[in-house]
Design an enzyme around this catalytic site. Structure first.
Site, PDB file in Angstrom:
ATOM      1  N   VAL A  15       0.729  -1.201   0.129  1.00 14.69           N
ATOM      2  CA  VAL A  15      -0.160  -0.055  -0.003  1.00 14.69           C
ATOM      3  C   VAL A  15       0.987   1.359   0.072  1.00 14.69           C
ATOM      4  CG1 VAL A  15      -0.515  -0.156   2.411  1.00 14.69           C
ATOM      5  CG2 VAL A  15      -1.882   1.100   1.108  1.00 14.69           C
ATOM      6  N   SER A 131       4.835   9.474   7.102  1.00 12.82           N
ATOM      7  CA  SER A 131       3.348   9.423   7.943  1.00 12.82           C
ATOM      8  C   SER A 131       2.326   9.765   7.086  1.00 12.82           C
ATOM      9  CB  SER A 131       3.518   9.998   9.233  1.00 12.82           C
ATOM     10  OG  SER A 131       2.182   9.976   9.950  1.00 12.82           O
ATOM     11  N   GLY A 132       1.137   9.331   7.389  1.00 14.80           N
ATOM     12  CA  GLY A 132      -0.264   9.758   6.693  1.00 14.80           C
ATOM     13  C   GLY A 132      -0.595   8.626   6.062  1.00 14.80           C
ATOM     14  N   LYS A 185      10.109   9.906  13.797  1.00 12.95           N
ATOM     15  CA  LYS A 185       8.991   9.421  13.481  1.00 12.95           C
ATOM     16  C   LYS A 185       8.441   8.580  14.485  1.00 12.95           C
ATOM     17  CE  LYS A 185       5.588   7.410  10.683  1.00 12.95           C
ATOM     18  NZ  LYS A 185       5.442   6.277  11.150  1.00 12.95           N
ATOM     19  N   HIS A 188       6.716  10.696  16.872  1.00 11.68           N
ATOM     20  CA  HIS A 188       5.650  11.195  16.313  1.00 11.68           C
ATOM     21  C   HIS A 188       4.686  10.290  16.589  1.00 11.68           C
ATOM     22  CE1 HIS A 188       2.558  10.256  13.018  1.00 11.68           C
ATOM     23  NE2 HIS A 188       2.738  11.604  12.900  1.00 11.68           N
ATOM     24  N   ASN A 189       4.943   8.824  16.288  1.00  9.90           N
ATOM     25  CA  ASN A 189       3.718   7.784  16.664  1.00  9.90           C
ATOM     26  C   ASN A 189       3.569   7.760  18.201  1.00  9.90           C
ATOM     27  OD1 ASN A 189       4.338   7.056  14.061  1.00  9.90           O
ATOM     28  ND2 ASN A 189       4.230   5.110  14.256  1.00  9.90           N
ATOM     29  N   GLU A 192       1.311  10.371  18.900  1.00  9.99           N
ATOM     30  CA  GLU A 192      -0.218  10.023  18.190  1.00  9.99           C
ATOM     31  C   GLU A 192      -0.921   8.903  19.147  1.00  9.99           C
ATOM     32  OE1 GLU A 192       0.457   8.361  14.155  1.00  9.99           O
ATOM     33  OE2 GLU A 192      -0.978   6.590  14.785  1.00  9.99           O
ATOM     34  N   HIS A 454      23.971   4.097  49.420  1.00 10.36           N
ATOM     35  CA  HIS A 454      24.060   4.767  48.257  1.00 10.36           C
ATOM     36  C   HIS A 454      24.746   6.136  48.272  1.00 10.36           C
ATOM     37  CE1 HIS A 454      22.645   1.048  46.278  1.00 10.36           C
ATOM     38  NE2 HIS A 454      21.382   1.193  47.258  1.00 10.36           N
TER      39      HIS A 454
HETATM   40  P1  NBP Z   1       3.940  -3.951   4.476  1.00  6.56           P
HETATM   41  O1  NBP Z   1       4.711  -3.761   5.740  1.00  6.56           O
HETATM   42  O2  NBP Z   1       3.028  -4.997   4.574  1.00  6.56           O
HETATM   43  O3  NBP Z   1       5.155  -4.871   3.476  1.00  6.56           O
HETATM   44  C1  NBP Z   1       4.696  -5.219   2.298  1.00  6.56           C
HETATM   45  C2  NBP Z   1       6.044  -5.190   1.432  1.00  6.56           C
HETATM   46  O4  NBP Z   1       7.193  -5.894   2.154  1.00  6.56           O
HETATM   47  C3  NBP Z   1       6.013  -6.166   0.190  1.00  6.56           C
HETATM   48  O5  NBP Z   1       6.743  -5.657  -0.803  1.00  6.56           O
HETATM   49  C4  NBP Z   1       6.537  -7.391   0.586  1.00  6.56           C
HETATM   50  O6  NBP Z   1       6.940  -8.009  -0.455  1.00  6.56           O
HETATM   51  C5  NBP Z   1       7.632  -7.118   1.392  1.00  6.56           C
HETATM   52  N1  NBP Z   1       8.313  -8.201   2.087  1.00  6.56           N
HETATM   53  C6  NBP Z   1       7.748  -8.850   3.070  1.00  6.56           C
HETATM   54 BR1  NBP Z   1       5.959  -8.503   3.878  1.00  6.56          BR
HETATM   55  N2  NBP Z   1       8.651  -9.854   3.783  1.00  6.56           N
HETATM   56  C7  NBP Z   1       9.614  -9.403   3.076  1.00  6.56           C
HETATM   57  C8  NBP Z   1      10.795 -10.030   3.154  1.00  6.56           C
HETATM   58  N3  NBP Z   1      11.331 -10.942   3.987  1.00  6.56           N
HETATM   59  N4  NBP Z   1      12.050  -9.631   2.282  1.00  6.56           N
HETATM   60  C9  NBP Z   1      11.679  -8.888   1.242  1.00  6.56           C
HETATM   61  N5  NBP Z   1      10.500  -8.258   1.128  1.00  6.56           N
HETATM   62  C10 NBP Z   1       9.406  -8.454   2.035  1.00  6.56           C
HETATM   63  O7  NBP Z   1       3.509  -2.813   3.782  1.00  6.56           O
HETATM   64  P2  NBP Z   1       3.033  -1.405   3.813  1.00  6.56           P
HETATM   65  O8  NBP Z   1       1.677  -1.531   4.711  1.00  6.56           O
HETATM   66  O9  NBP Z   1       3.195  -0.925   2.462  1.00  6.56           O
HETATM   67  O10 NBP Z   1       4.150  -0.526   4.445  1.00  6.56           O
HETATM   68  C11 NBP Z   1       5.547  -0.592   4.132  1.00  6.56           C
HETATM   69  C12 NBP Z   1       6.380   0.013   5.062  1.00  6.56           C
HETATM   70  O11 NBP Z   1       6.082   1.324   5.390  1.00  6.56           O
HETATM   71  C13 NBP Z   1       6.646  -0.653   6.527  1.00  6.56           C
HETATM   72  O12 NBP Z   1       7.709  -0.693   7.003  1.00  6.56           O
HETATM   73  C14 NBP Z   1       5.599  -0.108   7.438  1.00  6.56           C
HETATM   74  O13 NBP Z   1       5.755  -0.247   8.534  1.00  6.56           O
HETATM   75  C15 NBP Z   1       5.498   1.376   7.055  1.00  6.56           C
HETATM   76  N6  NBP Z   1       4.506   2.278   6.975  1.00  6.56           N
HETATM   77  C16 NBP Z   1       3.242   1.876   6.730  1.00  6.56           C
HETATM   78  C17 NBP Z   1       2.206   2.548   6.773  1.00  6.56           C
HETATM   79  C18 NBP Z   1       0.951   2.142   6.507  1.00  6.56           C
HETATM   80  O14 NBP Z   1      -0.072   2.932   6.808  1.00  6.56           O
HETATM   81  N7  NBP Z   1       0.753   1.248   5.933  1.00  6.56           N
HETATM   82  C19 NBP Z   1       2.397   4.071   7.210  1.00  6.56           C
HETATM   83  C20 NBP Z   1       3.760   4.195   7.577  1.00  6.56           C
HETATM   84  C21 NBP Z   1       4.745   3.496   7.264  1.00  6.56           C
HETATM   85  P3  NBP Z   1       5.900  -9.396  -1.246  1.00  6.56           P
HETATM   86  O15 NBP Z   1       4.845  -8.594  -1.935  1.00  6.56           O
HETATM   87  O16 NBP Z   1       6.736 -10.076  -2.040  1.00  6.56           O
HETATM   88  O17 NBP Z   1       5.359 -10.181  -0.050  1.00  6.56           O
END
Ligand code: NBP
Length: 484
Positions: A15, A131-132, A185, A188-189, A192, A454
């Site tokens: 996403v 973030s967002g 960040k 920030h969380n 939040e 102490h």
């Molecule tokens: P996810 O955190 O669900 O990660 C999905 C991605 O990671 C896919 O491309 C997946 O590849 C890959 N992946 C995984 Br799962 N395990 C892997 C591994 N062992 N080796 C290599 N690639 C791997 O996706 P997201 O929610 O888009 O978040 C991405 C990052 O951004 C995370 O660190 C998240 O904490 C952070 N974040 C998310 C949000 C939010 O609102 N979702 C907000 C801010 C920050 P695949 O397709 O091959 O499984």
């Protein structure tokens, strides 16, 4: 081979990654997209990215070959081992001066480690808070990049173009070295978590003490959103209050009262303990989620443990609701003051120079804690970049003084009626502790010296540690290692 066209590569088409790619494309950058499961690249190009300039890569080698130099590769993959694995796989394809950017929710200590390791190899590393959520990533996130300072000039235009804007200024600036971006960040969380808990406590009081229904509470949040509390979280709370399920009943009442968490609030609380900074409100917000998760135990205890036998709530509703608003506002000021205290202390410990006004601006728009209030914080640091504590800024000092009587009334009333308000209460306790010239820690030091030798300092000779033989049968030797 033709000249490479790619301005940046993005690995991780879930996403966040997909939406950031489309956002970068909208701003005129050519993005090369890649994903561990390569089939998702084709799917993305055939659907969401159809008709854009996005280039799909079949392998890491193919991806790198399509990038202009210095190469910029951004990871948006699951935090943890996946980031290390991708860095290892990328290294053979990159050369000195190339830049790896991690935009996931990595722990700042991991980013410190990765940054040092890559700089030692001549590469540049950026750990950026993003973030967002989904919408932010697509139309303007808050971005908090830190890492190798030399990388900033290479990523600045992309980052500041795609970031949210507040009064025309991008909610993205260079945070500091190593893991500073991910640290900010994380805070920030944590903040939040605190903001959400404060809103939940307000809801609890309005529902169970004042007796408002959801429509009435939606109106209250609507009103609050036109005041100093104007923020994304108050706005969505208003909408949640109004939201009805397909059967016409309010959805909120059907939701199980057990809160989840992914860890960033907990990491903030752990850091505050590590650096010895009293970030009490975020700590309480994390513990409140833990307590909520003990639902079965709570249900059991609710049949056995009695609360107070208070007469019916007799306050004028309007006055008390306004008091809740002021209590929330004052507690929020304390929470942000604590968050900035943590950032200041960590920066001091790790030798980072952080731009606190810039951090407030980065949070002003695009992210979950975005609010009018962050504009006031930015102004406080603009006026005095060396401000030691937000509570000492004239604007916030006056605001706290204005809210104080209402805040005490709400905490006192909640205690009397047995409604838990851990975040309101801890904020007030912190405020009272912080403004105390003398705390009872003199007794604490005496106790420590009594049972464990102490040592303590006398008021008129700080820095000189002495031990007293309190019982007459102890020795004169003092402890140097044991601390309880
Ligand atoms: P996810 O955190 O669900 O990660 C999905 C991605 O990671 C896919 O491309 C997946 O590849 C890959 N992946 C995984 Br799962 N395990 C892997 C591994 N062992 N080796 C290599 N690639 C791997 O996706 P997201 O929610 O888009 O978040 C991405 C990052 O951004 C995370 O660190 C998240 O904490 C952070 N974040 C998310 C949000 C939010 O609102 N979702 C907000 C801010 C920050 P695949 O397709 O091959 O499984």
């Amino acid at each position: 081979m033709a000249e490479p066209k790619g301005d940046i590569a993005l690995i991780g088409l879930a996403v966040m990654g997909q939406n950031l790619v489309l956002n970068m494309n909208d701003h005129g950058f050519t993005v090369v997209a890649f994903n561990r499961t390569v089939a998702k690249v084709e799917q993305f190009l055939a659907n969401e990215a159809k008709g854009t300039k996005v280039i799909g890569a079949k392998s890491l080698e193919d991806m790198v070959a399509q990038l202009k130099k210095p190469r910029r590769v951004m990871l948006l993959v699951k935090a943890g081992q996946a980031v290390d694995d991708f860095i290892d796989k990328l290294l053979p394809h990159l050369e000195k001066g190339d830049i790896i950017i991690d935009g996931g929710n990595s722990e700042y200590s991991d980013t410190n480690r990765r940054c040092k390791a890559l700089e030692a190899k001549g590469l540049l590393y950026v750990g950026s808070g993003v973030s967002g959520g989904e919408d932010g990533a697509r139309y303007g996130p808050s971005l908090m990049p830190g890492g190798s300072p030399a990388a900033w000039s290479h990523v600045k235009s992309i980052f500041q173009s795609i970031a949210a804007k507040s009064d025309g200024e991008p909610c993205c600036d260079w945070v500091g070295p190593e893991g500073a971006g991910h640290f900010v960040k994380m805070v920030h969380n944590g903040i939040e978590y605190g903001d959400m808990q404060l809103i939940c406590e307000s809801y609890h009081l309005m529902k169970d003490l004042v007796g408002l229904n959801q429509d009435e509470m939606a109106e209250v949040f609507e009103d609050w959103n036109k005041t100093e509390l104007d923020s994304f979280l108050i706005e969505i709370t208003r909408d949640i209050m109004k939201f009805k399920d397909t059967d016409g009943k309010y959805l909120l009442e059907k939701i199980r009262d057990t809160a989840g968490q992914k860890g960033t609030g907990k990491w903030t609380a752990i850091s505050s303990l590590e650096y010895g900074v009293p970030v009490t409100l975020i700590g309480e917000a994390v513990f409140s989620r833990c307590l909520s998760a003990l639902q079965a135990e709570r249900v059991q205890a609710s049949t056995q443990l009695k609360g107070p036998n208070e007469p019916k709530f007799g306050w004028d509703k309007k006055t008390f609701i306004n008091n809740i608003k002021l209590a929330l506002y004052a507690s929020k000021i304390v929470s942000y003051a604590q968050g900035f205290m943590l950032m200041r202390e960590t920066a001091k410990e790790l030798g980072w120079k952080l731009n606190f006004g810039g951090i407030a601006l980065m949070w002003r728009g695009g992210c979950i804690i975005r609010s009018r209030f962050l504009g006031n914080i930015k102004q406080a640091f603009d006026k005095n970049p060396d401000l030691s504590n937000l509570l000492l800024d004239n604007f916030f000092k006056d605001e706290i003084h204005r809210c104080q009587a209402a805040w005490r009334n709400v905490v006192g009333t909640a205690v009397m009626y047995g409604i838990p308000t851990p975040a309101f209460s801890t904020a007030l306790a912190f405020y009272d502790g912080y403004r105390s010239a003398r705390l009872p820690a003199n007794l604490l030091q005496a106790q420590r010296d009594y049972f464990g030798a102490h040592t303590y300092e006398l008021l008129d000779s700080p820095g000189k540690f002495i031990h007293t033989n309190w019982t007459g049968h102890g020795g004169t030797v003092s402890s140097t290692t044991y601390s309880a």
